[in-house]
Design an enzyme around this catalytic site. Structure first.
Site, PDB file in Angstrom:
ATOM      1  CG  ASP A  51       6.371  -8.782   0.644  1.00 37.09           C
ATOM      2  OD1 ASP A  51       6.665  -8.390  -0.068  1.00 37.09           O
ATOM      3  OD2 ASP A  51       7.018  -9.985   1.579  1.00 37.09           O
ATOM      4  CG  HIS A  75       8.619  -4.955  -0.162  1.00 32.46           C
ATOM      5  ND1 HIS A  75       9.033  -6.151   0.332  1.00 32.46           N
ATOM      6  CD2 HIS A  75       8.764  -4.083   1.036  1.00 32.46           C
ATOM      7  CE1 HIS A  75       9.363  -6.076   1.435  1.00 32.46           C
ATOM      8  NE2 HIS A  75       9.331  -4.790   1.870  1.00 32.46           N
TER       9      HIS A  75
END
Ligand SMILES: *[C@@H]1O[C@H](CO)[C@@H](O)[C@H](O)[C@H]1NC(C)=O
Length: 388
Positions: A214, A237
């Site tokens: 993430d 991300h």
């Protein structure tokens, strides 16, 4: 008649002071076992209690080996500073239920002047991720290490692998230095942020490698004066300010700098993300400087229309005011045609967005840019051609 000569005692103490190691508490001497199988939570807590009660600066030493810890809270306030020197690996129970509903696996609460040096955390997240993917109801994901209400903290040389959720959380803290940290989890592991900072001020994150499923670093409401430099991000991300603005009354984010960093194969590069909901929060005085993108999917993004599954915010607009954001010296390659995408709020357009010396390529040609609701902004030397 034998009166012990006090002057002699005095001389003995002067010349043979107690060894410094008296203030170093080795967890093994409190019963911790480096075998990876014996739960060592209680011995670690005893070592902590001794260090925490020490009037002089003290240290806790974790030697080589694997120490199994269940959810553990190192609670302050303590009498003096504590150095946590870790040569070994702390491992979590392999079964995801082994932490129960702990908010964090390793939690420091209300401490001042704690220095974590070295160490590996292995949260063995795989069984937890499998639970998440199966759609079953799972316990809340515990971050591997959390600091709550902590001041003057240094985390130096820590490696964290396979966290269940975020690797390192800094919440409600002042003056934190994170350096030479590695956070590693597989590309597809759900919600494994590298570092999450919120409601904190004067935090520095430097010389760290964050390869996770993430966000590399996620920045929540109430973060002031965050300085990040020399980060290697990706997969994952990217660096994200947000998601912000889910609540109406939310503190802002202010004075954030990210410099001299590299993003490789990340899903985003630098992103500001807010819910499409009313909110009194804001984002201002942000600098992104000297950043290399290697095949990042959306290198520069502002998304003020975040509304997953269209639940709780259809047809609303974000109340978060974004202003004074500078992007300078950002170059490299985009994995999608769009290199720059500013999708700002209809009711609170982005203001004073500056792009300077941007060079982003997609398949050897200038990437594209798109802008919605951006006001009073400027750019110089821009490739893709600016939409400002
Ligand atoms: C902004 O943050 C930096 C640390 O990144 C700090 O040195 C500086 O004093 C802050 N500026 C203001 C106006 O608070």
């Amino acid at each position: 008649m034998t009166n012990f000569p006090f002057s002699l005692l005095f001389i003995i103490i002067i010349f043979f002071p107690p060894p410094l190691s008296a203030l170093s508490y080795n967890v093994v001497s409190f019963g911790a076992k480096p075998d990876g199988r014996t739960v060592s939570t209680a011995p670690f807590l005893k070592a902590w209690a001794s260090a925490c009660n020490s009037a002089a600066p003290s240290s806790i030493y974790v030697p080589k080996g694997r120490f199994l810890l269940k959810g553990i809270v190192f609670r302050g306030p303590c009498k003096n500073q504590i150095t946590f020197r870790i040569d070994g690996t702390l491992v979590a129970p392999s079964d995801y239920r082994g932490l129960g509903n702990s908010d964090s696996w390793i939690l420091f609460s209300k401490v001042n002047k704690v220095f974590v040096v070295g160490g590996t955390l292995d949260a063995r997240g795989a069984s937890y991720w499998a639970c998440k993917r199966s759609g079953k109801s799972c316990p809340v994901g515990a971050p591997s290490m959390t600091f709550n209400w902590a001041n003057n903290i240094v985390i130096n040389g820590l490696t964290s692998i396979n966290s269940r959720q975020t690797h390192l959380v800094i919440n409600a803290c002042k003056k934190v230095l994170v350096q030479n940290v590695k956070a590693i989890a597989p590309d597809q592991s759900p919600n494994t942020d590298g570092i999450h900072v919120q409601t904190s001020m004067d935090v520095t994150i430097t010389s760290s490698t964050l390869q996770t499923g993430d966000d590399c670093v996620s920045i929540g409401a109430g973060t002031y004066n965050l300085f990040m430099t020399n980060l290697k991000c990706g997969p994952g991300h990217g660096v994200s300010i947000g998601s912000l603005g889910k609540e109406l009354n939310e503190d802002g984010v202010q004075n954030i700098t990210l410099k001299d960093s590299i993003f490789t194969g990340s899903d985003n590069g630098i992103r500001i993300k807010t819910w499409a909901r009313p909110s009194k929060g804001f984002v201002r005085n942000i600098l992104f400087d000297n950043i290399i993108m290697n095949n990042a999917k959306n290198p520069i993004v502002i998304d003020q229309n975040y509304c997953p599954d269209n639940k709780g915010c259809p047809r609303q607009s974000s109340g978060i005011q974004i202003s004074k954001v500078m992007y300078r010296n950002i170059r490299g390659t985009s994995a999608t045609p769009e290199g720059v995408n500013f999708d700002c709020s209809v009711t609170n357009p982005c203001r004073e967005i500056k792009l300077q010396n941007i060079k982003l390529l997609y398949k050897n040609k200038a990437a594209m840019s798109s802008c919605k609701n951006v006001r009073r902004s400027a750019n110089a030397m821009l490739m893709p051609r600016s939409c400002l």
